[in-house]
Design a protein around this motif. Structure first.
Motif, PDB file in Angstrom:
ATOM      1  N   ARG A 152     -21.915  31.234  20.028  1.00 48.10           N
ATOM      2  CA  ARG A 152     -22.035  31.773  21.388  1.00 48.10           C
ATOM      3  C   ARG A 152     -20.950  31.134  22.243  1.00 48.10           C
ATOM      4  NH1 ARG A 152     -27.565  31.187  24.175  1.00 48.10           N
ATOM      5  NH2 ARG A 152     -26.483  32.583  25.617  1.00 48.10           N
ATOM      6  N   LEU A 153     -20.187  32.000  22.931  1.00 48.54           N
ATOM      7  CA  LEU A 153     -19.101  31.536  23.796  1.00 48.54           C
ATOM      8  C   LEU A 153     -19.370  31.997  25.214  1.00 48.54           C
ATOM      9  CD1 LEU A 153     -16.079  32.452  21.491  1.00 48.54           C
ATOM     10  CD2 LEU A 153     -17.182  30.233  21.715  1.00 48.54           C
ATOM     11  N   GLY A 186      -7.430  36.220  20.736  1.00 47.22           N
ATOM     12  CA  GLY A 186      -8.543  35.270  20.843  1.00 47.22           C
ATOM     13  C   GLY A 186      -9.123  34.861  19.513  1.00 47.22           C
ATOM     14  N   LYS A 187      -8.370  35.108  18.377  1.00 44.35           N
ATOM     15  CA  LYS A 187      -8.905  34.752  17.059  1.00 44.35           C
ATOM     16  C   LYS A 187      -9.014  33.232  16.901  1.00 44.35           C
ATOM     17  CE  LYS A 187      -5.594  36.776  14.745  1.00 44.35           C
ATOM     18  NZ  LYS A 187      -4.775  37.143  15.882  1.00 44.35           N
ATOM     19  N   THR A 188      -7.932  32.559  17.221  1.00 45.30           N
ATOM     20  CA  THR A 188      -7.930  31.097  17.038  1.00 45.30           C
ATOM     21  C   THR A 188      -8.964  30.410  17.925  1.00 45.30           C
ATOM     22  OG1 THR A 188      -5.587  31.193  16.482  1.00 45.30           O
ATOM     23  CG2 THR A 188      -6.472  29.035  17.098  1.00 45.30           C
ATOM     24  N   THR A 189      -9.264  30.990  19.093  1.00 48.73           N
ATOM     25  CA  THR A 189     -10.282  30.422  19.991  1.00 48.73           C
ATOM     26  C   THR A 189     -11.620  30.278  19.286  1.00 48.73           C
ATOM     27  OG1 THR A 189      -9.203  31.328  21.945  1.00 48.73           O
ATOM     28  CG2 THR A 189     -11.537  30.747  22.164  1.00 48.73           C
ATOM     29  N   SER A 209     -13.325  26.684  18.853  1.00 47.26           N
ATOM     30  CA  SER A 209     -14.623  26.557  19.530  1.00 47.26           C
ATOM     31  C   SER A 209     -15.666  25.998  18.581  1.00 47.26           C
ATOM     32  CB  SER A 209     -15.077  27.916  20.073  1.00 47.26           C
ATOM     33  OG  SER A 209     -14.207  28.364  21.090  1.00 47.26           O
ATOM     34  N   MET A 210     -15.614  26.431  17.294  1.00 44.14           N
ATOM     35  CA  MET A 210     -16.544  25.881  16.308  1.00 44.14           C
ATOM     36  C   MET A 210     -16.291  24.386  16.122  1.00 44.14           C
ATOM     37  SD  MET A 210     -17.084  28.807  13.403  1.00 44.14           S
ATOM     38  CE  MET A 210     -15.363  28.967  12.934  1.00 44.14           C
ATOM     39  N   VAL A 261     -20.321  26.165  24.536  1.00 44.78           N
ATOM     40  CA  VAL A 261     -20.214  26.688  23.170  1.00 44.78           C
ATOM     41  C   VAL A 261     -21.483  26.294  22.452  1.00 44.78           C
ATOM     42  CG1 VAL A 261     -18.980  26.603  20.982  1.00 44.78           C
ATOM     43  CG2 VAL A 261     -17.701  26.487  23.120  1.00 44.78           C
ATOM     44  N   GLU A 262     -22.113  27.273  21.780  1.00 39.79           N
ATOM     45  CA  GLU A 262     -23.325  27.000  21.018  1.00 39.79           C
ATOM     46  C   GLU A 262     -23.130  27.530  19.609  1.00 39.79           C
ATOM     47  OE1 GLU A 262     -27.398  27.481  22.765  1.00 39.79           O
ATOM     48  OE2 GLU A 262     -27.566  28.985  21.166  1.00 39.79           O
ATOM     49  N   LEU A 263     -23.275  26.618  18.628  1.00 36.54           N
ATOM     50  CA  LEU A 263     -23.018  26.970  17.225  1.00 36.54           C
ATOM     51  C   LEU A 263     -24.305  26.788  16.437  1.00 36.54           C
ATOM     52  CD1 LEU A 263     -20.885  27.656  15.042  1.00 36.54           C
ATOM     53  CD2 LEU A 263     -20.575  25.193  14.726  1.00 36.54           C
ATOM     54  N   THR A 264     -24.690  27.867  15.711  1.00 31.29           N
ATOM     55  CA  THR A 264     -25.858  27.807  14.828  1.00 31.29           C
ATOM     56  C   THR A 264     -25.360  27.786  13.393  1.00 31.29           C
ATOM     57  OG1 THR A 264     -27.147  29.077  16.436  1.00 31.29           O
ATOM     58  CG2 THR A 264     -28.033  28.904  14.200  1.00 31.29           C
TER      59      THR A 264
END
Length: 694
Positions: free
Chosen positions: A7-8, A35-38, A42-43, A69-72
């Motif tokens: 989630r960005l 925005g691919k590298t973002t 972000s991860m 930034v929220e990473l699952t």
């Protein structure tokens, strides 16, 4: 580790985007700057936070005050949610809220604590550095495009250190280092222990000498105890005799004091009797005086009563006892007479006025009413009548005046009578008081006579009793001297006994203390022996074994890595002219036609192939070691830079051979679409990036 969702919110070109990550190979494609590298950085930010390469200002979207930034992800079968937020205040962007959600429970952390916790969960054996990302993650999972080829030319020692950490070889180094530290510590402990027991033998001899002194002291103390007991008995006998004589002396003093007291009592009572006699004479004089006054008051009372009686008879008050005359009765009579006087005065005034009016008419000769001449004889006759009446009223007035005077005198006499009665009552009370006082004085005189008689009789008794005590009292001085001498002897014995006891206590304490020290030293001596055995074992067996195991394990990893490096490179490069291998420090060696070749001499595609093969080999071995990477994740950022079409097609075989549960590829190569399981397109609409799954 498998990525499930990202989630960005206000991150670079993303406003609010949720990106689902399926299993298998995923291709993110899009134009340059879409925005691919973002997504990849972000991860990395979610997992490890900011670093010297990843700045907060570069992540937070321009014009926004907050973002996150929220990473699952799935780690060893357990879902983990990692969230980091950014906030801009006073022109400066910093990390704020950091937390993990595991098994539905949220745990908040500081920025540094969060990174340490994530490294622990992922099983990455490396130190936490606040200004750097995870080295193992950068080597084994994700390397940015611009860092891809640096692996070939990076510092050999740093690369080897990172690989050792990735392969968890640090435990061997740590074990060997700890062994050296322990040996150094044990040598120091042995040296310190040997120094601490240097005087063991002399201490044992000292304890033996103190034991002999202890026996001597106990014998001397026993003898002193018997001497002290005998002296105490003798002293007690003398003290009891002195105490008995002191009591007799006290009795003698008490009897003398009592005789003196009785003498003073006799003198006091005699003085008291004289004083009481004087008081009795004074009381007789007062009684006579009161009697005289009472007689005079009786005469005054009789005279006043006679005058009151005469006055009452004059006023015509009958059947009134003098004793019952009250102020109200007299006052009523006085008021009645006064009213009669006032009426008589009024009548005299009116009659006088009438006579004056008639005389005035006779003088004028004319009636003021009818204005006719009057008859003088007629008016003279009326004047005579009024004059006669006036005389009669005046006589009455004189009589009433006499009555008024008599009434006033009675009132005054009644008042005098009351005063006389009060004085008589006072004199009667004074008389009774003086009579009572005279009786009391007589009783007190009798008591004084009795006290004098009793005191003289008691003095005679005491004088006889006291004469027999003098001889016994004279013995006290000799006995007191004997007692003093006996006490001195006893005190000397007691001091000697106390000193011996104190010395014995000190000796016992010293024996116990030194015996305990001997015990501790002997225990230390035994401990030194066992410690030396442990030290010999560590130096002779443990450390060499650890170093041997480490060497064999590391050599095994090196051989496996070399084989994998060659395998992946051969799959990417079919030409037999270039061969690759790694030396014992995992430094990549490139050979062309049997000669070592400098990396910079390779083409772009060849450099990319060497770097990718190195990363794939590293990822494969780390996958076998790290629990979190058993479900392996590989992220490739533009991995085919400089590849020919033939090499691009070989990526299919690479992906199949990897057998990774999840491979995330960011590339602009359309040919890769045929080799992946999922395609996600990244588009930029204006200044906002969007993610579209095909």
């Amino acid at each position: 580790m498998i990525i499930k969702k990202l989630r960005l919110n206000n991150i670079r070109s993303y406003v609010n985007e949720d990106i689902e990550f399926p299993s298998g190979a995923i291709l993110f494609e899009g134009d340059v700057g879409s925005g691919k590298t973002t997504i990849l950085i972000s991860m990395e930010f979610a997992l490890f936070g900011l670093s010297s390469e990843l700045k907060a200002d570069h992540l937070l979207r321009n014009g926004c005050a907050k973002g996150f930034v929220e990473l699952t992800l799935d780690v060893a079968g357990k879902e983990l949610v990692v969230r980091r937020s950014l906030e801009k205040s006073d022109g400066k962007t910093t990390q704020k809220e950091c937390y993990l959600i595991s098994d539905g429970a949220r745990e908040d952390y500081s920025v540094t604590e969060m990174k340490s916790r994530v490294l622990s969960i992922l099983g990455f054996n490396e130190k936490v550095h606040p200004q750097a990302s995870s080295l193992i993650y950068r080597y084994a999972v994700f390397t940015p495009q611009e860092r891809m080829k640096e692996i070939l030319s990076s510092n050999a020692d740093e690369r080897l250190e990172t690989i050792r950490r990735a392969f968890m070889m640090e435990e061997y180094k740590t074990a060997a280092s700890n062994s050296e530290d322990v040996q150094k510590f044990l040598r120091s402990e042995i040296k310190a222990a040997e120094m601490s027991i240097a005087d063991l033998q002399s201490l044992k001899e000292s304890v033996k000498a103190y034991e002999i002194e202890k026996l001597d002291l106990e014998s001397e103390i026993s003898t002193l105890v018997l001497q002290i007991e005998n002296n105490r008995k003798e002293l007690s006998s003398v003290s009891e005799r002195i105490e008995s004589l002191r009591k007799l002396k006290e009795k003698h003093a008490a009897l003398s004091a009592e005789i003196d007291s009785l003498s003073r009592t006799v003198v006091t009572e005699e003085k008291n009797m004289y004083s009481l006699s004087q008081k009795s004479l004074s009381s007789d004089a007062k009684i006579d005086t009161v009697k005289g006054k009472m007689k005079i008051l009786g005469e005054k009372k009789t005279l006043a009563a006679e005058e009151i009686k005469n006055g009452m008879e004059f006023l015509g008050i009958e059947n009134a006892s003098i004793l019952r005359i009250e102020d109200t009765m007299i006052n009523e009579t006085r008021k009645k007479i006064k009213l009669q006087v006032e009426n008589a005065l009024t009548d005299i005034t009116k009659t006088s006025l009438k006579i004056q009016d008639l005389e005035s008419l006779i003088e004028k000769g004319i009636c003021p009413v009818c204005e006719q001449n009057i008859d003088p004889d007629h008016f003279k006759s009326r004047i005579e009548d009024h004059s006669s009446r006036l005389k009669s009223v005046q006589n009455l007035l004189e009589e009433k005046r006499r009555y008024e005077t008599a009434a006033d005198k009675i009132a005054s006499l009644v008042s005098d009578m009351k005063t006389i009665n009060k004085e008589a009552e006072f004199l009667a009370e004074s008389y009774a008081e003086e009579v009572r006082r005279k009786t009391e004085i007589a009783e007190e005189i009798e008591k004084s006579i009795k006290s004098i008689t009793d005191a003289n009789r008691r003095k005679d008794e005491l004088t006889g009793e006291i004469s027999g005590l003098g001889l016994e009292i004279g013995k006290i001085a000799d006995l007191e001297n004997k007692e003093k001498s006996q006490r001195k002897i006893l005190e000397d014995l007691a001091r000697t006994h106390s000193a011996k006891n104190q010395r014995l206590a000190d000796v016992i304490v010293t024996i116990e203390r030194d015996a305990e020290r001997v015990g501790r030293m002997e225990a230390k001596l035994e401990n030194i022996r066992s410690t030396k055995e442990c030290l010999d074992w560590l130096g002779a067996y443990f450390t060499p074994s650890v170093e041997s195991i480490e060497s064999h394990v590391f050599a095994s990893y090196n051989r496996n890595f070399d084989a994998l490096f060659k395998k992946w490179f051969s799959m990417l490069m079919d030409s037999g002219e270039i061969a690759v291998r790694v030396d014992d420090k995992f430094t990549p060696i490139i050979e062309q036609n049997g000669y070592e070749q400098d990396v910079d001499a390779l083409s772009g595609g060849e450099k990319t192939s060497v770097a990718l093969a190195y990363r794939l080999a590293l990822n494969t071995i780390v996958k076998e070691i790290a629990i979190s990477l058993r479900n392996n994740l590989l992220i490739l950022d533009e991995p085919t830079d400089g590849f020919s079409k033939e090499q691009l097609h070989r990526m299919r075989d690479i992906l199949n051979e990897l057998q990774c549960d999840q491979v995330i590829i960011v590339s602009h190569e359309k040919e890769l679409e045929a080799f992946v399981d999922n395609i996600i397109e990244v588009r930029k609409e204006g200044s906002v990036s969007k993610v579209i799954k095909r």
